[in-house]
Scaffold this motif. Structure first.
Motif, PDB file in Angstrom:
ATOM      1  N   ALA A 268       0.775  -1.085  -0.081  1.00 29.82           N
ATOM      2  CA  ALA A 268      -0.150   0.159  -0.126  1.00 29.82           C
ATOM      3  C   ALA A 268       0.956   1.081   0.053  1.00 29.82           C
ATOM      4  N   ASP A 269       2.104   1.277   0.468  1.00 36.39           N
ATOM      5  CA  ASP A 269       2.794   2.358   0.673  1.00 36.39           C
ATOM      6  C   ASP A 269       4.059   2.349  -0.505  1.00 36.39           C
ATOM      7  N   PHE A 270       3.653   1.629  -1.442  1.00 37.73           N
ATOM      8  CA  PHE A 270       4.840   1.804  -2.524  1.00 37.73           C
ATOM      9  C   PHE A 270       4.843   2.871  -3.363  1.00 37.73           C
ATOM     10  N   VAL A 271       6.228   3.406  -3.499  1.00 36.62           N
ATOM     11  CA  VAL A 271       6.390   4.745  -4.303  1.00 36.62           C
ATOM     12  C   VAL A 271       7.465   4.034  -5.574  1.00 36.62           C
ATOM     13  N   PRO A 272       6.966   4.488  -6.735  1.00 33.78           N
ATOM     14  CA  PRO A 272       7.858   4.339  -7.954  1.00 33.78           C
ATOM     15  C   PRO A 272       9.310   4.910  -7.868  1.00 33.78           C
ATOM     16  N   ASP A 273      10.374   4.078  -8.227  1.00 39.44           N
ATOM     17  CA  ASP A 273      11.620   5.108  -8.363  1.00 39.44           C
ATOM     18  C   ASP A 273      11.834   5.066  -9.882  1.00 39.44           C
ATOM     19  N   TRP A 274      11.254   6.291 -10.222  1.00 41.51           N
ATOM     20  CA  TRP A 274      11.118   6.960 -11.632  1.00 41.51           C
ATOM     21  C   TRP A 274      12.683   7.089 -12.169  1.00 41.51           C
ATOM     22  N   ALA A 275      13.449   7.189 -11.388  1.00 39.39           N
ATOM     23  CA  ALA A 275      14.881   7.542 -11.778  1.00 39.39           C
ATOM     24  C   ALA A 275      15.548   6.130 -12.314  1.00 39.39           C
ATOM     25  N   ASP A 276      15.216   4.995 -11.855  1.00 39.88           N
ATOM     26  CA  ASP A 276      15.623   3.648 -12.197  1.00 39.88           C
ATOM     27  C   ASP A 276      14.366   2.770 -12.905  1.00 39.88           C
ATOM     28  N   ARG A 277      13.494   3.712 -13.778  1.00 40.72           N
ATOM     29  CA  ARG A 277      12.590   3.038 -14.543  1.00 40.72           C
ATOM     30  C   ARG A 277      13.143   2.057 -15.694  1.00 40.72           C
ATOM     31  N   PRO A 278      12.628   1.198 -15.964  1.00 39.91           N
ATOM     32  CA  PRO A 278      12.949   0.058 -17.117  1.00 39.91           C
ATOM     33  C   PRO A 278      12.754   0.992 -18.674  1.00 39.91           C
ATOM     34  N   ARG A 279      13.193   0.300 -19.528  1.00 35.95           N
ATOM     35  CA  ARG A 279      12.887   0.612 -21.011  1.00 35.95           C
ATOM     36  C   ARG A 279      11.384   0.391 -21.327  1.00 35.95           C
ATOM     37  N   LYS A 280      11.023   1.265 -22.142  1.00 37.27           N
ATOM     38  CA  LYS A 280       9.479   0.694 -22.738  1.00 37.27           C
ATOM     39  C   LYS A 280       9.528  -0.431 -23.788  1.00 37.27           C
ATOM     40  N   ALA A 281      10.711  -1.001 -24.196  1.00 38.73           N
ATOM     41  CA  ALA A 281      10.948  -1.962 -25.051  1.00 38.73           C
ATOM     42  C   ALA A 281      11.926  -2.768 -24.418  1.00 38.73           C
ATOM     43  N   LYS A 282      11.793  -3.904 -24.974  1.00 36.03           N
ATOM     44  CA  LYS A 282      13.165  -4.739 -24.640  1.00 36.03           C
ATOM     45  C   LYS A 282      14.315  -4.304 -25.513  1.00 36.03           C
ATOM     46  N   TYR A 283      15.690  -4.863 -25.010  1.00 35.93           N
ATOM     47  CA  TYR A 283      16.806  -4.137 -25.579  1.00 35.93           C
ATOM     48  C   TYR A 283      17.690  -5.671 -25.926  1.00 35.93           C
TER      49      TYR A 283
ATOM     50  N   ASP B 291      17.439 -10.188 -22.923  1.00 36.19           N
ATOM     51  CA  ASP B 291      17.234  -8.855 -22.848  1.00 36.19           C
ATOM     52  C   ASP B 291      17.953  -8.119 -21.746  1.00 36.19           C
ATOM     53  N   GLN B 292      18.527  -6.975 -22.089  1.00 34.80           N
ATOM     54  CA  GLN B 292      19.489  -6.250 -20.921  1.00 34.80           C
ATOM     55  C   GLN B 292      18.400  -5.331 -20.474  1.00 34.80           C
ATOM     56  N   GLU B 293      18.423  -5.489 -19.107  1.00 38.32           N
ATOM     57  CA  GLU B 293      17.559  -4.635 -18.045  1.00 38.32           C
ATOM     58  C   GLU B 293      18.267  -3.427 -17.971  1.00 38.32           C
ATOM     59  N   ARG B 294      17.612  -2.306 -17.977  1.00 32.83           N
ATOM     60  CA  ARG B 294      18.259  -1.156 -17.501  1.00 32.83           C
ATOM     61  C   ARG B 294      18.150  -0.354 -16.072  1.00 32.83           C
ATOM     62  N   SER B 295      17.050  -1.155 -15.395  1.00 32.16           N
ATOM     63  CA  SER B 295      16.915  -0.710 -13.872  1.00 32.16           C
ATOM     64  C   SER B 295      17.930  -1.282 -13.343  1.00 32.16           C
ATOM     65  N   ARG B 296      18.497  -0.633 -12.448  1.00 28.39           N
ATOM     66  CA  ARG B 296      19.572  -1.420 -11.476  1.00 28.39           C
ATOM     67  C   ARG B 296      18.979  -2.358 -10.308  1.00 28.39           C
ATOM     68  N   THR B 297      17.730  -1.880 -10.011  1.00 27.71           N
ATOM     69  CA  THR B 297      17.159  -2.758  -8.973  1.00 27.71           C
ATOM     70  C   THR B 297      15.666  -3.129  -9.585  1.00 27.71           C
ATOM     71  N   VAL B 298      15.602  -4.638  -9.595  1.00 31.04           N
ATOM     72  CA  VAL B 298      14.239  -5.032 -10.063  1.00 31.04           C
ATOM     73  C   VAL B 298      13.352  -5.598  -8.818  1.00 31.04           C
ATOM     74  N   LEU B 299      12.468  -5.028  -8.600  1.00 29.51           N
ATOM     75  CA  LEU B 299      11.581  -5.894  -7.605  1.00 29.51           C
ATOM     76  C   LEU B 299      10.615  -6.998  -7.947  1.00 29.51           C
ATOM     77  N   GLU B 300      10.373  -7.563  -6.885  1.00 24.81           N
ATOM     78  CA  GLU B 300       9.334  -8.778  -7.278  1.00 24.81           C
ATOM     79  C   GLU B 300       8.147  -8.466  -6.225  1.00 24.81           C
TER      80      GLU B 300
END
Length: 527
Positions: free
Chosen positions: A22-37, A273-282
């Motif tokens: 409920a208290d989740f806040v997106p990390d916009w600076a670490d967002r993923p790409r809009k397409a796979k790479y 695919d090479q992920e842009r985000s440094r941290t990927v949450l589950e």
């Protein structure tokens, strides 16, 4: 009763009981790409594909399916992909959405596309699996929207593996489009709610293809039930990182002559695919609903399975309101798709919507079908439409049920609905009272899950997503503003429309109306 029932209940109540976390806040600076790479993958630019002016919205939205239609070629496939998911321009406008401050910056540019997407995130991955009848060396390709190109992920004929995963569905071709969703592309913002949103995104894209193809005399009919685990292995995907939601067999020139070979044994894509985000949450809720809807993916429903889940005819105590015939202007599908956008607070009630405009939009939305493997000819509609009328010439304010067979409105709740609509909307990017009408599609979600199992949740949301894409395309063709939103109190709508006994679940609100004149917009066309 599977986990999809529990997830559906949580979605319907999230306006009153927040979903975890409920208290989740997106990390916009670490967002993923809009397409796979895929770094290092060989890329093949797709050819130009002129779109004829006589391929109109009327043919795309209101005509019947054509099982004996024409066949795809590389230029036609290129045109369909460009007009649906390719980048066609850059837009910037003064409006009320919360992301306005970031849009002037190039790294946060708002690139326009023909297909709508929840939150503008575009998480659907498009794979082209091509056999010997195709124009390229047989193999697996990924469609790269920024490049409008195919990237080769695997060389070798594996079309037989896809045909085997589909069973008897789509026989006679060796060309397939596979739609996947890389969950992190949406979950970074919407966490546990993301599965609900992305399954609608799949339906929106499928509907763009169906409208585009139908207007060109082609046929698109997706499979939602197939051996998902086998195709995920073939594409080199991890168990929880990406779900495969649909396979579209393409009727292709020369495909029947080649047929499908058994395929390369144990072949699989090795590129990652090479992920842009440094941290990927589950998110455990996301994993659970993914696994629940993938568990019995090969148990395709029988031809009559969905009949019990269709909504009953609306009850009415007043005379129905007859609507004028549906009528689109002479606009091509490509033009409508290039014009599509969200209004974000620009509605202006001083110019009401005409009854014909409302009638045309309702008729097109009601005619929307996925045409999937679970919906053979004769399957009843699974969705019903309600309209909250604010400012429509010739229609008194109130909440109505739309009956497509008679093209009439049936009054459910009299009186101006503006206060109810705004009170039960959570965001600040729209003034719902200024819209001419707010259209609400409903589906008996629980009944669908009872009829076809947990994978039916994907069917429900894809159907609603397809209706949303029809709505956007129709409004663009009619020259009206439009917006689709999920941030509303679903339970209040059930109470207002009296849906508790019918089991209908309101899953979207779709705003239709005229916009303020002389908007401050920047628009740069790419193609």
């Amino acid at each position: 009763m599977g986990y999809a029932h529990e997830y559906a209940t949580a979605i319907m109540h999230r306006g009153r009981i927040p979903m975890e976390p409920a208290d989740f806040v997106p990390d916009w600076a670490d967002r993923p790409r809009k397409a796979k790479y895929y770094p290092g993958a060989e890329s093949f630019p797709l050819p130009d594909a002129p779109y004829p002016a006589d391929a109109t919205v009327t043919a795309g939205l209101l005509a019947d399916d054509m099982p004996d239609a024409g066949r795809f070629s590389l230029p036609l496939l290129s045109g369909m992909l460009l007009d649906s998911y390719g980048l066609t321009g850059r837009r910037l406008g003064v409006q009320a959405n919360t992301d306005l401050g970031a849009l002037p910056h190039y790294t946060q540019a708002n690139w326009s596309r023909g297909t709508a997407s929840g939150g503008g995130l575009y998480p659907v991955s498009i794979y082209w699996i091509s056999g010997p009848s195709g124009p390229l060396t047989p193999g697996v390709h990924y469609y790269s929207p920024p490049r409008h190109a195919m990237q080769r992920l695997l060389a070798g004929d594996v079309s037989g593996e896809v045909a085997a995963a589909l069973g008897s569905y789509g026989a006679g071709t060796d060309q397939f489009l596979v739609l996947g969703v890389k969950y992190w592309q949406n979950a970074f913002k919407y966490n546990s709610f993301s599965f609900h949103a992305v399954s609608m995104d799949v339906g929106a894209l499928l509907q763009t293809w169906r409208v585009w193809a139908r207007a060109r005399g082609l046929w698109v009919a997706p499979a939602l039930w197939f051996d998902e685990a086998e195709l995920a292995r073939l594409l080199g995907l991890g168990e929880d990182e990406e779900g495969l939601f649909a396979v579209v067999p393409l009727r292709w020139d020369g495909a029947e002559a080649h047929g499908t070979s058994p395929g390369v044994p144990c072949a699989a894509v090795r590129r990652r695919d090479q992920e842009r985000s440094r941290t990927v949450l589950e998110f455990e809720t996301l994993h659970r609903i993914h696994r629940a809807t993938a568990e019995y993916a090969t148990d395709r429903p029988g031809p009559e399975a969905l009949r019990p889940s269709a909504p009953a005819p609306p009850a009415t105590t007043t005379d129905p309101v007859a609507l004028p015939p549906a009528e689109f202007p002479d606009v091509s599908v490509r033009t409508a798709l290039r014009s599509r956008r969200s209004s974000f607070g620009r509605f202006d009630a001083t110019v009401p919507v005409t009854a014909t405009q409302l009638a045309t939009t309702l008729a097109a939305c009601a005619a929307t079908r996925l045409g999937s493997d679970a919906e053979p000819a004769g399957t009843p509609r699974q969705a019903r439409l309600y309209a909250f009328v604010n400012h429509v010439d010739g229609v008194a304010p109130g909440a109505y049920a739309y009956e497509p067979d008679t093209h009439t409105l049936h009054l459910v709740a009299p009186g101006a609905p503006g206060s109810f609509l705004q009170r039960n909307y959570f965001l600040s990017n729209y003034n719902l009272e200024q819209a001419g009408a707010v259209i609400v599609p409903t589906v008996r979600t629980t009944a669908v899950l009872d009829a076809v199992g947990d994978r039916g949740y994907r069917l429900v949301n894809a159907t609603v997503g397809a209706i949303a894409q029809t709505f956007y395309t129709a409004s663009a063709a009619l020259g009206l503003g439009a917006g689709v939103a999920l941030g509303f109190d679903n339970i209040s709508y059930i109470e207002e429309l009296g849906l508790a006994d019918s089991g209908e679940a309101p899953l979207l609100i779709m705003l239709l109306g005229n916009e303020r004149p002389c908007p401050a917009d920047f628009r740069s066309e790419i193609v």
